[in-house]
Design a protein around this motif. Structure first.
Motif, PDB file in Angstrom:
ATOM      1  N   ILE A  48      -5.292  15.815  27.597  1.00 53.21           N
ATOM      2  CA  ILE A  48      -4.805  16.022  28.959  1.00 53.21           C
ATOM      3  C   ILE A  48      -5.295  14.886  29.839  1.00 53.21           C
ATOM      4  O   ILE A  48      -6.455  14.449  29.733  1.00 53.21           O
ATOM      5  CB  ILE A  48      -5.269  17.391  29.513  1.00 53.21           C
ATOM      6  N   GLY A  49      -4.402  14.363  30.679  1.00 55.10           N
ATOM      7  CA  GLY A  49      -4.753  13.243  31.545  1.00 55.10           C
ATOM      8  C   GLY A  49      -5.699  13.658  32.648  1.00 55.10           C
ATOM      9  O   GLY A  49      -5.498  14.666  33.322  1.00 55.10           O
ATOM     10  N   ASP A  50      -6.747  12.860  32.851  1.00 52.89           N
ATOM     11  CA  ASP A  50      -7.746  13.108  33.893  1.00 52.89           C
ATOM     12  C   ASP A  50      -7.973  11.816  34.656  1.00 52.89           C
ATOM     13  O   ASP A  50      -8.543  10.861  34.118  1.00 52.89           O
ATOM     14  CB  ASP A  50      -9.051  13.602  33.255  1.00 52.89           C
ATOM     15  N   ILE A  88      -8.699  18.320  25.472  1.00 54.86           N
ATOM     16  CA  ILE A  88      -9.609  17.169  25.541  1.00 54.86           C
ATOM     17  C   ILE A  88      -9.178  16.259  26.689  1.00 54.86           C
ATOM     18  O   ILE A  88      -8.081  15.686  26.640  1.00 54.86           O
ATOM     19  CB  ILE A  88      -9.597  16.378  24.223  1.00 54.86           C
ATOM     20  N   PRO A  89      -9.982  16.091  27.724  1.00 53.01           N
ATOM     21  CA  PRO A  89      -9.625  15.181  28.819  1.00 53.01           C
ATOM     22  C   PRO A  89      -9.709  13.720  28.368  1.00 53.01           C
ATOM     23  O   PRO A  89     -10.656  13.320  27.682  1.00 53.01           O
ATOM     24  CB  PRO A  89     -10.673  15.482  29.899  1.00 53.01           C
ATOM     25  N   VAL A  90      -8.712  12.942  28.757  1.00 49.73           N
ATOM     26  CA  VAL A  90      -8.689  11.503  28.464  1.00 49.73           C
ATOM     27  C   VAL A  90      -8.252  10.765  29.725  1.00 49.73           C
ATOM     28  O   VAL A  90      -7.608  11.341  30.601  1.00 49.73           O
ATOM     29  CB  VAL A  90      -7.734  11.166  27.293  1.00 49.73           C
ATOM     30  N   ILE A 105       1.909   8.558  18.306  1.00 52.89           N
ATOM     31  CA  ILE A 105       2.019   9.980  18.633  1.00 52.89           C
ATOM     32  C   ILE A 105       2.498  10.180  20.066  1.00 52.89           C
ATOM     33  O   ILE A 105       3.311  11.067  20.339  1.00 52.89           O
ATOM     34  CB  ILE A 105       0.665  10.679  18.407  1.00 52.89           C
ATOM     35  N   GLY A 106       2.029   9.366  20.979  1.00 51.72           N
ATOM     36  CA  GLY A 106       2.478   9.506  22.360  1.00 51.72           C
ATOM     37  C   GLY A 106       1.503   8.845  23.314  1.00 51.72           C
ATOM     38  O   GLY A 106       0.525   8.195  22.909  1.00 51.72           O
ATOM     39  N   ALA A 112      -2.957  15.461  34.545  1.00 51.46           N
ATOM     40  CA  ALA A 112      -2.710  16.803  34.009  1.00 51.46           C
ATOM     41  C   ALA A 112      -1.591  16.837  32.965  1.00 51.46           C
ATOM     42  O   ALA A 112      -1.196  17.913  32.534  1.00 51.46           O
ATOM     43  CB  ALA A 112      -2.416  17.799  35.121  1.00 51.46           C
ATOM     44  N   GLU A 113      -1.071  15.689  32.558  1.00 56.04           N
ATOM     45  CA  GLU A 113      -0.065  15.664  31.484  1.00 56.04           C
ATOM     46  C   GLU A 113      -0.737  16.002  30.157  1.00 56.04           C
ATOM     47  O   GLU A 113      -1.814  15.492  29.841  1.00 56.04           O
ATOM     48  CB  GLU A 113       0.585  14.293  31.405  1.00 56.04           C
ATOM     49  N   ARG A 114      -0.107  16.891  29.385  1.00 58.01           N
ATOM     50  CA  ARG A 114      -0.685  17.330  28.115  1.00 58.01           C
ATOM     51  C   ARG A 114       0.103  16.742  26.954  1.00 58.01           C
ATOM     52  O   ARG A 114       1.324  16.698  26.972  1.00 58.01           O
ATOM     53  CB  ARG A 114      -0.697  18.858  28.019  1.00 58.01           C
TER      54      ARG A 114
END
Length: 359
Positions: A48-50, A88-90, A105-106, A112-114
C-alpha cells in the motif's frame, strides 16, 4: 535516514484451512449426518502506498513477510476463520517485480493505492458439502490450497514533474535549494549530492510542482565511473528534464558544449529511454560573467550544439532568472496537463503563451 531505493523481500500468503470430516452425534438424534465445516481462506499480501515514506531502508532489515493462514473447519458446520491480510506500507513510486522470473507485477503510484503481490490460498471443503441422497455418510474433504510465495524485487522511482541533469558542481543542488523547500547538502567540491532529493516548488498558493535532483554524472558514468547512472531511473517519470550547464567553467575543465555532450552520451547509454525526453538547457553561474562575455559564451554554445530548444540563463547565487524559469516551468507543466480537446479549444480561441525563453 539512509536513502535506499532497491530491496529484495520474501512474501508468503497464508494457506487455506482444511475442510473438516465430522458427523452429528447428539442424544436422541441417531445418524445425524455429516456436519463438517469448510476451512477459512488464507490471508493475502498487499503493498500500500504511503506518502510518509521515502526510502526502502526498512526492507533491508525485515525481509520475510507472512500473511496469516486460514483456520481449519470444525464440526457442527462451523467454518474456519479466514486469515488476516498482510498490508505492507511502501513509498509512493515503488515498482515491483518477481525476482525469480523477472515478471513485472505492478507499481504503487498513489497514496493508499493497494497492489496484490501474493494471493492467499483457497479454503478446503468439509464433508457436509459432499452429502447427497446416494452418499449420506461422506468421509471425504479437501485440504486448503497453498498461498502464493514470491521473492520480490522492490525498486523505488521518485515521482517528480521536473528532473535536474548536469555534471557535478553544475549547481543542481543550489537550484533546488533556492527555489524549493528542499535542503540538500551544498559544497564547493564534486559529488556533494550522494542520493536523490525532492523539492516542491511553489509558484503561488495553489500552483506548484515537484523537482528531483540526482547525483551528477561524469564521462563514463554508464560504465560505472563516479556514482554511475543508477540514479537516472529516478528521472523516468518526470515530464521535463532541466539540463544545468556551468557557463563559466574553471580552466582545464570541460567547455559548456562538452558538458552538454557528455550528459547526452550518458543518457543515450542508459538502458531506459531518457535521451528522447523533452529537455531544456539552463545556463548557470551567469553572475561570474559580464553581459558581453555571457552573450559570447551563450552564442558559442548554441552554435556548437545547434540547439533550438528552450534556453534560460540563471544564477543560483544572485537569483537572476529564477523567477522566469519557475514561471515557465509551471506554465509548461500546466499545458501538458490540459486534455487535448481543451488545448485545441484554447488554441482556437487565440490564447497565447505568456512566457518566452531568454534570448
Amino acid at each position: 535516514m539512509k536513502f535506499v531505493d532497491e530491496a529484495i523481500i520474501r512474501v508468503e500468503a497464508g494457506d487455506g484451512g482444511a475442510g473438516c470430516v465430522s458427523f452429528r452425534r447428539e442424544k436422541f438424534i441417531p445418524k445425524g449426518g455429516p456436519d463438517g465445516g469448510d476451512g477459512g481462506d488464507g490471508g493475502s499480501v498487499y503493498l500500500i502506498g504511503d506518502s510518509g515514506l521515502n526510502t526502502l531502508v526498512d526492507f533491508r532489515h525485515q525481509r520475510m513477510h507472512r500473511a496469516e493462514r486460514g483456520r481449519s473447519g470444525m464440526g457442527r458446520n462451523m467454518t474456519g476463520r479466514s486469515g488476516e491480510d498482510l498490508i505492507i506500507p511502501v513509498p509512493v513510486g515503488t515498482r515491483v517485480m518477481d525476482q525469480d522470473t523477472g515478471e513485472p507485477i505492478g507499481e504503487v503510484l498513489h497514496e493508499a493505492e493497494r497492489l496484490l503481490v501474493a494471493r492467499g490460498g483457497f479454503h478446503g471443503i468439509g464433508n457436509a458439502r459432499y452429502k447427497s441422497s446416494t452418499n449420506r455418510t461422506p468421509r471425504q474433504s479437501t485440504p486448503g490450497t497453498a498461498g502464493e510465495r514470491r521473492t520480490l524485487a522492490l525498486e523505488l522511482i521518485l515521482l517528480a514533474d521536473v528532473g535536474l541533469l548536469g555534471l557535478p558542481n553544475a549547481g543542481k543542488s543550489s537550484l533546488i535549494q533556492r527555489i524549493s523547500s528542499a535542503r540538500p547538502k551544498v559544497a564547493d567540491y564534486p559529488f556533494t549530492t550522494l542520493y536523490p532529493n525532492l523539492g516542491v516548488v511553489r509558484v503561488s498558493e495553489r500552483r506548484h510542482f515537484v523537482m528531483a535532483d540526482i547525483p551528477g554524472l561524469i564521462a563514463g558514468a554508464s560504465e560505472g565511473a563516479g556514482l554511475g547512472i543508477r540514479f537516472l531511473k529516478h528521472l523516468e517519470r518526470t515530464r521535463l528534464l532541466l539540463h544545468l550547464v556551468d557557463i563559466a567553467p574553471l580552466p582545464d575543465t570541460p567547455s559548456p558544449a562538452e558538458q552538454v555532450r557528455t550528459i547526452e552520451r550518458e543518457l543515450a547509454a542508459f538502458e531506459r529511454d531518457l535521451s528522447g525526453r523533452e529537455r531544456w538547457l539552463v545556463l548557470n553561474k551567469i553572475d561570474l560573467l559580464d553581459d558581453a562575455a555571457l552573450a559570447e559564451a551563450r552564442d558559442q554554445l548554441l552554435q556548437s550544439l545547434d540547439w533550438s530548444g528552450p534556453l534560460f540563463c540563471i544564477s543560483t547565487v544572485s537569483g537572476a532568472g529564477l523567477a522566469d524559469l519557475t514561471a515557465a516551468l509551471m506554465q509548461h507543466l500546466e499545458r501538458l496537463s490540459v486534455p487535448p480537446a481543451e488545448a485545441t479549444a484554447e488554441t482556437a480561441s487565440g490564447a497565447e503563451d505568456t512566457w518566452h525563453p531568454l534570448d
